[in-house]
Design a protein around this motif. Structure first.
Motif, PDB file in Angstrom:
ATOM      1  N   ARG A 294       0.825  -1.216   0.000  1.00 13.00           N
ATOM      2  CA  ARG A 294       0.000   0.000   0.000  1.00 13.00           C
ATOM      3  C   ARG A 294       0.861   1.268   0.000  1.00 13.00           C
ATOM      4  O   ARG A 294       0.484   2.283  -0.586  1.00 13.00           O
ATOM      5  CB  ARG A 294      -0.917   0.010   1.231  1.00 13.00           C
ATOM      6  CG  ARG A 294      -1.999  -1.044   1.231  1.00 13.00           C
ATOM      7  CD  ARG A 294      -3.159  -0.685   0.346  1.00 13.00           C
ATOM      8  NE  ARG A 294      -3.875   0.492   0.822  1.00 13.00           N
ATOM      9  CZ  ARG A 294      -4.848   1.103   0.130  1.00 13.00           C
ATOM     10  NH1 ARG A 294      -5.186   0.645  -1.071  1.00 13.00           N
ATOM     11  NH2 ARG A 294      -5.459   2.159   0.612  1.00 13.00           N
ATOM     12  N   GLU A 295       2.015   1.230   0.633  1.00 14.30           N
ATOM     13  CA  GLU A 295       2.870   2.415   0.679  1.00 14.30           C
ATOM     14  C   GLU A 295       3.367   2.782  -0.719  1.00 14.30           C
ATOM     15  O   GLU A 295       3.384   3.956  -1.105  1.00 14.30           O
ATOM     16  CB  GLU A 295       4.053   2.171   1.620  1.00 14.30           C
ATOM     17  CG  GLU A 295       3.662   2.069   3.086  1.00 14.30           C
ATOM     18  CD  GLU A 295       2.959   3.330   3.591  1.00 14.30           C
ATOM     19  OE1 GLU A 295       3.429   4.441   3.268  1.00 14.30           O
ATOM     20  OE2 GLU A 295       1.944   3.195   4.282  1.00 14.30           O
TER      21      GLU A 295
ATOM     22  N   PHE B 197       0.521   4.390  -2.698  1.00 11.54           N
ATOM     23  CA  PHE B 197       0.328   5.800  -2.354  1.00 11.54           C
ATOM     24  C   PHE B 197       1.437   6.666  -2.954  1.00 11.54           C
ATOM     25  O   PHE B 197       1.168   7.749  -3.490  1.00 11.54           O
ATOM     26  CB  PHE B 197       0.287   5.969  -0.837  1.00 11.54           C
ATOM     27  CG  PHE B 197      -1.081   5.808  -0.235  1.00 11.54           C
ATOM     28  CD1 PHE B 197      -1.735   6.881   0.333  1.00 11.54           C
ATOM     29  CD2 PHE B 197      -1.727   4.573  -0.236  1.00 11.54           C
ATOM     30  CE1 PHE B 197      -2.994   6.753   0.898  1.00 11.54           C
ATOM     31  CE2 PHE B 197      -2.981   4.424   0.315  1.00 11.54           C
ATOM     32  CZ  PHE B 197      -3.623   5.510   0.889  1.00 11.54           C
ATOM     33  N   ASP B 198       2.674   6.174  -2.873  1.00  5.73           N
ATOM     34  CA  ASP B 198       3.792   6.943  -3.419  1.00  5.73           C
ATOM     35  C   ASP B 198       3.622   7.168  -4.927  1.00  5.73           C
ATOM     36  O   ASP B 198       3.839   8.278  -5.429  1.00  5.73           O
ATOM     37  CB  ASP B 198       5.118   6.218  -3.162  1.00  5.73           C
ATOM     38  CG  ASP B 198       5.525   6.253  -1.687  1.00  5.73           C
ATOM     39  OD1 ASP B 198       4.991   7.102  -0.949  1.00  5.73           O
ATOM     40  OD2 ASP B 198       6.377   5.433  -1.288  1.00  5.73           O
TER      41      ASP B 198
ATOM     42  N   ALA C 244       0.846   9.702  -5.667  1.00  4.25           N
ATOM     43  CA  ALA C 244       1.298  11.081  -5.414  1.00  4.25           C
ATOM     44  C   ALA C 244       2.215  11.565  -6.527  1.00  4.25           C
ATOM     45  O   ALA C 244       2.095  12.706  -7.006  1.00  4.25           O
ATOM     46  CB  ALA C 244       2.011  11.155  -4.067  1.00  4.25           C
TER      47      ALA C 244
ATOM     48  N   ARG D  25       2.902  13.465  -0.837  1.00  2.00           N
ATOM     49  CA  ARG D  25       2.391  12.168  -0.382  1.00  2.00           C
ATOM     50  C   ARG D  25       1.423  12.311   0.780  1.00  2.00           C
ATOM     51  O   ARG D  25       0.404  11.621   0.854  1.00  2.00           O
ATOM     52  CB  ARG D  25       3.598  11.302   0.015  1.00  2.00           C
ATOM     53  CG  ARG D  25       3.299  10.057   0.839  1.00  2.00           C
ATOM     54  CD  ARG D  25       2.575   8.996   0.017  1.00  2.00           C
ATOM     55  NE  ARG D  25       2.472   7.755   0.760  1.00  2.00           N
ATOM     56  CZ  ARG D  25       1.614   7.542   1.753  1.00  2.00           C
ATOM     57  NH1 ARG D  25       0.785   8.499   2.148  1.00  2.00           N
ATOM     58  NH2 ARG D  25       1.570   6.375   2.367  1.00  2.00           N
ATOM     59  N   ASN D  26       1.697  13.236   1.701  1.00  2.00           N
ATOM     60  CA  ASN D  26       0.846  13.376   2.888  1.00  2.00           C
ATOM     61  C   ASN D  26      -0.476  14.082   2.602  1.00  2.00           C
ATOM     62  O   ASN D  26      -1.301  14.241   3.495  1.00  2.00           O
ATOM     63  CB  ASN D  26       1.603  14.080   4.008  1.00  2.00           C
ATOM     64  CG  ASN D  26       2.059  15.471   3.616  1.00  2.00           C
ATOM     65  OD1 ASN D  26       1.679  15.978   2.557  1.00  2.00           O
ATOM     66  ND2 ASN D  26       2.892  16.085   4.466  1.00  2.00           N
TER      67      ASN D  26
ATOM     68  N   LEU E   7      -2.580  12.884   0.417  1.00  2.00           N
ATOM     69  CA  LEU E   7      -3.509  11.835  -0.013  1.00  2.00           C
ATOM     70  C   LEU E   7      -4.312  11.316   1.173  1.00  2.00           C
ATOM     71  O   LEU E   7      -3.741  10.930   2.205  1.00  2.00           O
ATOM     72  CB  LEU E   7      -2.755  10.668  -0.659  1.00  2.00           C
ATOM     73  CG  LEU E   7      -1.947  10.953  -1.930  1.00  2.00           C
ATOM     74  CD1 LEU E   7      -1.350   9.659  -2.465  1.00  2.00           C
ATOM     75  CD2 LEU E   7      -2.794  11.628  -2.986  1.00  2.00           C
TER      76      LEU E   7
ATOM     77  N   ASP F 183      -6.785   8.815   0.597  1.00  2.78           N
ATOM     78  CA  ASP F 183      -6.957   7.385   0.329  1.00  2.78           C
ATOM     79  C   ASP F 183      -6.702   7.125  -1.146  1.00  2.78           C
ATOM     80  O   ASP F 183      -6.855   8.021  -1.988  1.00  2.78           O
ATOM     81  CB  ASP F 183      -8.368   6.923   0.701  1.00  2.78           C
ATOM     82  CG  ASP F 183      -8.466   5.404   0.844  1.00  2.78           C
ATOM     83  OD1 ASP F 183      -7.410   4.734   0.863  1.00  2.78           O
ATOM     84  OD2 ASP F 183      -9.586   4.871   0.908  1.00  2.78           O
ATOM     85  N   VAL F 184      -6.313   5.895  -1.444  1.00  3.92           N
ATOM     86  CA  VAL F 184      -6.188   5.417  -2.820  1.00  3.92           C
ATOM     87  C   VAL F 184      -6.901   4.068  -2.884  1.00  3.92           C
ATOM     88  O   VAL F 184      -6.565   3.147  -2.127  1.00  3.92           O
ATOM     89  CB  VAL F 184      -4.714   5.249  -3.245  1.00  3.92           C
ATOM     90  CG1 VAL F 184      -4.636   4.732  -4.691  1.00  3.92           C
ATOM     91  CG2 VAL F 184      -3.961   6.561  -3.118  1.00  3.92           C
TER      92      VAL F 184
ATOM     93  N   VAL G 113      -8.136   8.298  -6.500  1.00  2.17           N
ATOM     94  CA  VAL G 113      -7.286   9.001  -5.543  1.00  2.17           C
ATOM     95  C   VAL G 113      -8.107  10.090  -4.858  1.00  2.17           C
ATOM     96  O   VAL G 113      -8.731  10.937  -5.520  1.00  2.17           O
ATOM     97  CB  VAL G 113      -6.065   9.627  -6.245  1.00  2.17           C
ATOM     98  CG1 VAL G 113      -5.174  10.326  -5.226  1.00  2.17           C
ATOM     99  CG2 VAL G 113      -5.272   8.558  -6.998  1.00  2.17           C
TER     100      VAL G 113
ATOM    101  N   THR H 192      -8.081  13.278  -2.243  1.00  2.50           N
ATOM    102  CA  THR H 192      -7.215  14.272  -1.602  1.00  2.50           C
ATOM    103  C   THR H 192      -7.965  15.159  -0.611  1.00  2.50           C
ATOM    104  O   THR H 192      -7.331  15.876   0.169  1.00  2.50           O
ATOM    105  CB  THR H 192      -6.558  15.173  -2.664  1.00  2.50           C
ATOM    106  OG1 THR H 192      -7.583  15.780  -3.452  1.00  2.50           O
ATOM    107  CG2 THR H 192      -5.628  14.366  -3.552  1.00  2.50           C
TER     108      THR H 192
END
Length: 515
Positions: A16-17, A20-21, A24, A31-32, A34, A36-37, A59, A61
């Protein structure tokens, strides 16, 4: 919310990381920022040297999406108008659930047994080669789909709401992965519990399900349906009857004929089931020596035009098993299935040739012409195998060269295989086209054309060889008010999802008639 596409390497697919990366980076935002994805669709792209996962993601935001809760709540319909549903396959079960939503009482009549009781009859098929004509891979709760895999891939979007069907499966116990995978699959090991959950909801809502209940006659007043009579002599009454008997219930066509209700011959496809080692398929499709552990067993889809006729693979089962799917004595029918993990060492696929009306001698007015042709081929396969559901088989290259195989490779067909000349089983025009198509498939897919592969006969229940006509608007048989031909057995579906959709459509049509 924005929708974007993200590409992940196999080892990144469950991280999941990294998801997200990459989201973004794709949107060129921090990155912070977001919230949820969420993955909307997921597929594997093996066209290049590097196999990747392609994801369509949502995505977020600003707002955090509310998670969807997959539950069902049905009203009690104990005292509502009845609808008879003949058959408890996907068409029948989804017709029943839809009837309850519409305030109608479904009464399902199923010739076979419930999923638990069916297991004993399947064990007898595998271990002893004994067929129970009323309880087998095709007949019983959940229909043919229960013990043949649960593939949910479909092109039936124009027929109805595919996502509705998938969400209903999730609500009854399937994993949410089926909502996002390009080729969703439940697995034979998980389907029985899901089917049982559907049954419990139908019963808890006041519906009825009668197992070991085979319909033998229609009850009619003039051209109106009034109900059915069963083989045990019981009568069930309703003014709407949904006929969802599946592609193998041949006796229902004779009941229709007995009542002078029109039926007609329908094209179908006939051939063999082909099995390779799964390792070979993975090597060909993933361009590797050993499949990456983060990739699922690979599938394939092949088609070739031979003498103006399509030869094609279908119902491909990665990590699967070839199953004996006969429904009567002295016949061989094969199909394939996979467990949810698809972790068996073999991969199999039906490989078939289209059978048209003009291919079979006889009167074009005879609705049983193709059905009889299908049955005759299945009997030839039985006798070529030597009995006890042993199937006739041949190595692939031997088949194309017209050579009897000296021996056969290890394979997944539990009743056993016997080396045979499949030209003595298959119709000439099917055999010759398969002979030419297989080397052509080998040119399209490295390693496919090999004597490590086995051809097992016959794959003959691809679809029903009879169509039961119905009006396009009312979905009723043109000769019988209140009779709704439905699903694969009537010629209006081809798989679990399309059958489920057709079942719901017929329930809607029954509601319009009754209300």
């Amino acid at each position: 919310m924005k929708e974007i596409e993200i590409v992940l390497l196999p080892h990144e697919s469950n991280d999941r990381e990294i998801l997200f990366d990459k989201a973004a980076t794709a949107l060129n935002i921090a990155r912070n920022s977001l919230k949820d994805v969420q993955i909307h669709k997921r597929s594997i792209d093996a066209r290049g040297k590097q196999v990747v996962f392609r994801l369509k993601v949502y995505v977020y935001t600003e707002e955090i999406p509310v998670p969807e809760i997959f539950t069902v709540s049905y009203p009690n319909v104990s005292n509502k108008k009845p609808v008879l549903i003949i058959g408890a396959g996907p068409a029948g079960l989804f017709a029943a659930l839809r009837c309850i939503e519409l305030g109608l009482k479904p009464i399902i009549l199923e010739r076979g047994k419930d999923v638990k009781q069916r297991r004993r009859d399947l064990a007898a098929i595998h271990k002893e080669g004994i067929i129970n004509p009323e309880s087998n891979y095709c007949f019983g709760e959940g229909g043919a789909g229960t013990y043949s895999d649960g593939k949910l891939y479909t092109r039936s979007n124009k027929r109805g709401d595919v996502q509705y069907v998938l969400k209903a499966f999730v609500a009854h116990g399937a994993t949410e992965d089926i909502l996002i995978d390009a080729r969703p699959h439940i697995g034979t090991n998980k389907l029985p519990q899901i089917i049982t959950s559907m049954r419990e909801n139908i019963l808890n809502s006041g519906g009825e399900i009668h197992f070991d209940t085979k319909v033998s006659e229609f009850l009619m007043s003039g051209n109106k349906m009034k109900g059915v009579k069963t083989a045990l002599g019981n009568d069930f009454h309703a003014e709407a009857v949904i006929l969802a008997t599946g592609h193998s219930a041949r006796d229902i066509y004779y009941i229709l004929r007995k009542h002078n209700l029109h039926i007609e011959a329908k094209p179908f496809a006939l051939g063999v089931r082909i099995e390779h080692p799964q390792l070979l398929i993975d090597q060909a499709q993933y361009h590797c020596e050993v499949r990456d552990p983060d990739l699922p067993p690979s599938y394939y889809s092949l088609v070739e035009q031979v003498e103006s006729r399509g030869v094609f693979s279908f119902c491909m089962c990665p990590g699967g098993i070839i199953a004996p799917c006969a429904t009567d004595f002295n016949e061989i029918v094969v199909n394939g299935w996979s467990p949810s993990k698809r972790n068996n060492p073999f991969a199999n696929s039906g490989t078939v040739v289209q059978i048209n009306l003009e291919d079979v001698p006889g009167s074009f007015e005879d609705p049983f012409r193709l059905l009889n042709f299908q049955a005759e081929t299945e009997k030839k396969a039985f006798f070529a195998g030597g009995g006890a559901l042993v199937a006739p088989a041949q190595r692939m290259v031997d088949f194309s060269n017209g050579k009897l195989s000296n021996d056969l490779p290890d394979n997944s067909y539990l009743p056993g295989t016997r080396s045979a000349d499949l030209s003595m089983v298959l119709p000439d025009f099917v055999y010759s086209r398969l002979q030419k198509a297989l080397p052509a498939f080998g040119k399209k897919m490295k390693g496919y054309f090999t004597n490590e592969a086995i051809l097992v006969g016959v794959e003959s229940r691809t679809s029903a060889p009879v169509r039961i006509p119905r009006d396009k608007e009312s979905l009723q048989h043109p000769d019988a008010i209140g009779l709704f031909p439905c699903g694969e057995g009537s010629g209006y579906a081809g798989g679990i999802v399309s059958a489920a959709i057709d079942g719901m459509n017929c329930a809607d049509a029954a509601s319009r008639l009754l209300n």
